[in-house]
Design an enzyme around this catalytic site. Structure first.
Site, PDB file in Angstrom:
ATOM      1  N   ARG A  33       0.846  -1.204   0.000  1.00 24.46           N
ATOM      2  CA  ARG A  33       0.000   0.000   0.000  1.00 24.46           C
ATOM      3  C   ARG A  33       0.876   1.245   0.000  1.00 24.46           C
ATOM      4  NH1 ARG A  33      -1.558   1.013   6.394  1.00 24.46           N
ATOM      5  NH2 ARG A  33       0.579   0.843   7.096  1.00 24.46           N
ATOM      6  N   CYS A  41       2.288   5.653  -7.857  1.00 26.38           N
ATOM      7  CA  CYS A  41       3.124   6.720  -8.408  1.00 26.38           C
ATOM      8  C   CYS A  41       2.336   8.027  -8.312  1.00 26.38           C
ATOM      9  CB  CYS A  41       3.460   6.413  -9.861  1.00 26.38           C
ATOM     10  SG  CYS A  41       4.057   7.886 -10.726  1.00 26.38           S
ATOM     11  N   ASN A  99      -3.589   8.072   2.755  1.00 27.37           N
ATOM     12  CA  ASN A  99      -3.124   7.671   4.082  1.00 27.37           C
ATOM     13  C   ASN A  99      -1.606   7.727   4.120  1.00 27.37           C
ATOM     14  OD1 ASN A  99      -4.082   6.511   6.715  1.00 27.37           O
ATOM     15  ND2 ASN A  99      -2.544   4.980   6.216  1.00 27.37           N
ATOM     16  N   GLU A 100      -1.078   8.374   5.104  1.00 30.86           N
ATOM     17  CA  GLU A 100       0.381   8.395   5.307  1.00 30.86           C
ATOM     18  C   GLU A 100       1.161   8.433   3.991  1.00 30.86           C
ATOM     19  OE1 GLU A 100       1.399   5.208   8.032  1.00 30.86           O
ATOM     20  OE2 GLU A 100       0.879   6.486   9.723  1.00 30.86           O
ATOM     21  N   CYS A 129       9.052   7.978  -6.225  1.00 28.43           N
ATOM     22  CA  CYS A 129       8.974   7.188  -7.465  1.00 28.43           C
ATOM     23  C   CYS A 129       9.935   7.781  -8.485  1.00 28.43           C
ATOM     24  CB  CYS A 129       7.538   7.207  -7.985  1.00 28.43           C
ATOM     25  SG  CYS A 129       7.336   6.287  -9.538  1.00 28.43           S
ATOM     26  N   CYS A 151       7.267  10.343 -13.741  1.00 31.92           N
ATOM     27  CA  CYS A 151       7.858  11.236 -12.737  1.00 31.92           C
ATOM     28  C   CYS A 151       9.005  12.029 -13.352  1.00 31.92           C
ATOM     29  CB  CYS A 151       8.328  10.437 -11.522  1.00 31.92           C
ATOM     30  SG  CYS A 151       6.930   9.903 -10.488  1.00 31.92           S
ATOM     31  N   GLU A 153      -3.960   8.814  14.765  1.00 31.22           N
ATOM     32  CA  GLU A 153      -3.769   7.407  15.119  1.00 31.22           C
ATOM     33  C   GLU A 153      -2.748   7.289  16.244  1.00 31.22           C
ATOM     34  OE1 GLU A 153      -2.411   4.810  12.011  1.00 31.22           O
ATOM     35  OE2 GLU A 153      -3.733   5.679  10.509  1.00 31.22           O
ATOM     36  N   GLU A 199      -1.210  -7.049  10.062  1.00 35.18           N
ATOM     37  CA  GLU A 199      -1.558  -6.325  11.289  1.00 35.18           C
ATOM     38  C   GLU A 199      -2.440  -7.145  12.227  1.00 35.18           C
ATOM     39  OE1 GLU A 199      -2.830  -2.423  10.012  1.00 35.18           O
ATOM     40  OE2 GLU A 199      -0.755  -1.827   9.596  1.00 35.18           O
ATOM     41  N   HIS A 245      -1.449  -6.449  15.615  1.00 40.73           N
ATOM     42  CA  HIS A 245      -1.427  -5.036  16.013  1.00 40.73           C
ATOM     43  C   HIS A 245      -2.515  -4.807  17.052  1.00 40.73           C
ATOM     44  CE1 HIS A 245      -1.572  -0.653  15.798  1.00 40.73           C
ATOM     45  NE2 HIS A 245      -0.454  -0.683  15.113  1.00 40.73           N
TER      46      HIS A 245
HETATM   47  C1  GLA Z   1      -0.167   3.421  10.101  1.00 40.47           C
HETATM   48  C2  GLA Z   1      -1.365   3.337   9.193  1.00 40.47           C
HETATM   49  C3  GLA Z   1      -2.435   2.421   9.685  1.00 40.47           C
HETATM   50  C4  GLA Z   1      -1.865   1.203  10.341  1.00 40.47           C
HETATM   51  C5  GLA Z   1      -0.938   1.625  11.428  1.00 40.47           C
HETATM   52  C6  GLA Z   1      -0.384   0.467  12.203  1.00 40.47           C
HETATM   53  O1  GLA Z   1      -0.141   4.488  10.916  1.00 40.47           O
HETATM   54  O2  GLA Z   1      -1.911   4.589   8.882  1.00 40.47           O
HETATM   55  O3  GLA Z   1      -3.222   2.061   8.573  1.00 40.47           O
HETATM   56  O4  GLA Z   1      -1.189   0.454   9.407  1.00 40.47           O
HETATM   57  O5  GLA Z   1       0.144   2.318  10.857  1.00 40.47           O
HETATM   58  O6  GLA Z   1       0.546   0.887  13.166  1.00 40.47           O
HETATM   59 ZN    ZN Z   2       6.330   7.729 -10.938  1.00 38.68          ZN
END
Ligand code: GLA
Ligand code: ZN
Length: 705
Positions: A108, A112, A146-147, A152, A157, A305, A353, A356
């Protein structure tokens, strides 16, 4: 809509479990006072099965249940992981890595950022999602992707990089000048001569070893901008479709690959994910909180988070000890969080996870230690009702944090590969933190006017009018502190053709004649000289070991505070202080150990007239938030021993309802938290609330509706 209070809840991925548990989830949420759920972070692949088939039934069910139960939703666009069919049909979606390897489908956070197919399909998915839930009524925020992270090096690019460079430099002549391409026959004669800097081109031994720092720096900036563009493509759809709902994406604290200061203007409010590497990272977490708060001019942010108990991604994953989750949650609030959210509600059944931590574990029980602690904190936060929400940090000290300096100093050949910008910044921040100083961690273009102390560790790159602003700040009475390896290069990473530290030499009143570097274990003790040798607090008056980098300094107007004791530069300045105008500018010429840095920082606090509450009480963190009607002092015991202090003010202790008199003894057991509320009285002279209002220099942005 619910009453405004500190938001509590977190990531909820019910699509991973049988539908039967959804009613039980709601019961457990109520039991734990959980009211805010982040939904859909990784749901794209489930809800869109091919190019044209969407099926939102599953998400409808989840969102309707939450709405009917009176819960708020932070709705994710779900584009942090793309569907398998997308990568299969449109290979431009996957990245080419630093080594030049084309990736296939998997994991995940790896689309690109310049993939036309990703942009097209992500935005059309997001458009449908936003239209469908625009009128749901309980969506309080959008969570894009997300994060974001990584980089790339694909052909798309490369092409986008050339366009980015054309915009930045206009002409090849300017680009050649910025990159100093007469070195090693690198003159670029066409924009197509430019290729991404990676293992196939300018780099050897990895991402930090580059023949052309200027090219690599630009690629890092470009990578941030590419991710921002990808984010903005979705944000634009959201703003158009649901104009009243604020948009954010979850950051990762001080994360080197992306310059969050470039990103900040595009957030409606800031948020981040707190996963400290160990249980001794209180200062690191605090720094990250302050940095994230600084992204929006001090406005409250969301802790998007944190794990309620354990992570799974590290080699060894300890659980949070009893009381630690509560303590760290309060730390976030103390530093400006108006939301405390977990990853995640229910523990994953499979994949990486499954171990987790989660609020509800595989057993589904509500009598686990973790669930009990989560419910107890939920009750505590709920009892606060509207308290604290919206309050700001009255910081009189700022720490300048600069991604360009971070990158430049760590990709530099010479003087030392051992230099870590983040470690240096952390060491100075840690001293301020140990002194219980409220600190704004801000970019180098932030206004300095409202501060009394500005600390700028390893300010390697000097950009824009910063040198003049520092001069003015000091002339007007401010205290400025900077260190070794500061003031070396301009924005393009080209050295100043003048004495070191370049445009800062005047204000610092010094000249650096040479810079020595030694293996980490070879130290040169530094000891204060003259009257300075009498100044003891907070620890001993030296000598303290310096290591890694040693600027050899000639004082040119500055007073020598401490000197080296070893090597051919024994007896020369290692710490200087230049009284100029109404203020003073400090220079620390080597990487002093933590004790040495604490000693220097205390001297600068003296100069700045900053006297924080309960300074240097080991284990005890104190932080303030202030709003019109009240001041909140947060006291957190991170240590293993009981802490006893005399209250520095009268107030109401919010978590146990006690009235506290000024001077009264406060006892905090290990991991204990006290929140002391003192009402503000209107100041008869100004008509505003009394007390220190803090700086207002930087951009201010509301959290959103
Ligand atoms: C990140 C992600 C979450 C999850 C946590 C686990 O922060 O945003 O989707 O994978 O890590 O620690
Ligand atoms: Zn790229």
């Amino acid at each position: 809509m619910n009453e405004v209070k500190i938001r509590y809840g977190g990531d909820y991925n019910p699509e991973q479990w049988p539908v039967e548990v959804r009613e039980e989830d709601l019961r457990l949420f109520d039991k734990a006072s959980i009211e805010t759920l982040t939904v859909g972070v990784f749901s794209w692949g489930l809800l869109q099965r091919d190019e044209s088939t969407y099926d939102f039934a599953e998400l409808d069910d989840v969102l309707h249940r939450l709405r009917d139960a009176g819960k708020e939703v932070c709705l994710a666009t779900g584009t942090g992981a793309h569907p398998a069919w997308l990568a299969r049909k449109y290979p431009d979606v996957t990245r080419v890595d630093f080594e030049g390897r084309k990736h296939v489908y998997g994991q995940r956070h790896n689309a690109c950022p310049n993939s036309p197919s990703f942009r097209r399909f992500a935005t059309s998915y997001v458009e449908r999602l936003a239209q469908r839930y625009a009128d749901l009524g309980n969506v309080v925020a959008w969570h894009v992707g997300n994060e974001y992270g990584g980089a790339c090096y694909c052909e798309n690019c490369a092409a986008a990089f050339r366009v980015w460079l054309q915009r930045r430099y206009g002409t090849l002549e300017r680009l050649n000048d910025a990159w100093n391409t007469t070195f090693w026959s690198h003159t670029m004669y066409a924009w197509d001569d430019v290729v991404p800097p990676n293992a196939l081109s300018e780099h050897w031994r990895g991402p930090n070893h580059t023949a052309f720092q200027g090219i690599t720096l630009d690629y890092l900036r470009f990578t941030t901008d590419s991710m921002i563009e990808s984010y903005l493509a979705e944000k634009e759809v959201l703003n158009r479709t649901t104009p009243g709902i604020p948009v954010t994406t979850n950051f990762m604290g001080a994360y080197r690959p992306l310059d969050y200061h470039r990103w900040a203007p595009h957030l409606d409010f800031a948020s981040w994910d707190n996963y400290p590497p160990d249980a001794k990272s209180q200062d690191k977490m605090a720094l990250a909180h302050d940095l994230v708060r600084g992204l929006k001019g001090g406005a409250p942010f969301w802790l998007m988070e944190q794990t309620p108990s354990t992570t799974a991604s590290r080699d060894v994953n300890p659980v949070k000890r009893p009381g630690v989750m509560r303590l760290w949650s309060w730390q976030a609030v103390a530093h400006g969080a108006d939301a405390v959210l977990f990853f995640q509600m229910r523990q994953s059944r499979g994949a990486c996870e499954k171990y987790h931590g989660a609020v509800i574990d595989h057993s589904g029980r509500d009598d686990t230690r973790v669930f009990s602690e989560v419910s107890a904190l939920g009750a505590e936060l709920a009892a606060l009702r509207g308290e604290v929400v919206g309050a700001r940090t009255p910081a009189r000290a700022a720490l300048l944090f600069d991604w360009d300096s971070w990158w430049a100093v760590e990709i530099s050949d010479g003087p030392s590969r051992l230099v870590s910008y983040a470690d240096a910044a952390r060491r100075y921040y840690a001293a301020l933190h140990a002194a219980n100083v409220d600190v704004d961690v801000v970019p180098v273009d932030a206004g300095l006017d409202g501060y009394d102390l500005v600390v700028a560790p390893v300010l390697h790159v000097l950009k824009g009018d910063l040198p003049e602003r520092v001069e003015r700040f000091v002339a007007d009475g401010g205290t400025f502190l900077t260190t070794w390896l500061s003031g070396r290069v301009d924005e393009d990473d080209n050295a100043f053709l003048s004495d070191v530290p370049g445009p800062l030499a005047g204000v610092l009143g010094i000249r650096v004649t040479e810079t020595d570097a030694l293996p980490a274990e070879e130290v040169n003790p530094v000891r204060p000289v003259g009257d300075w040798a009498q100044a003891q607090a907070p620890g001993t008056a030296g000598p303290w070991p310096g290591n890694l980098v040693f600027d050899v300094v000639e004082a040119q107007g500055a007073e020598v505070v401490a000197e080296y004791t070893g090597d051919f530069y024994a007896g020369t300045p290692a710490v200087t202080r230049h009284a100029t105008g109404r203020g003073q500018a400090w220079y620390v010429a080597t990487n002093l150990d933590a004790d040495g840095v604490e000693w220097v920082v205390q001297r600068t606090l003296d100069d700045a007239g900053i006297r924080p509450p309960h300074a240097w009480v080991r284990g005890l963190e104190a932080a303030e938030r202030v709003r019109e009607d009240a001041r909140y002092l947060f006291l957190l015991n991170h240590g293993e021993e009981e802490v006893v202090v005399a209250a520095d003010r009268a107030g109401r202790s919010l978590l146990d309802g006690r009235e506290v008199a000024c001077g009264q003894e406060l006892r905090l057991a290990p991991r204990d938290v006290v929140v002391l509320r003192t009402p503000t009285t209107p100041d008869p002279l100004s008509g505003t609330a009394s007390g220190n209002s803090g700086h207002t220099g930087a951009v201010t942005a509301a959290e959103g509706e």
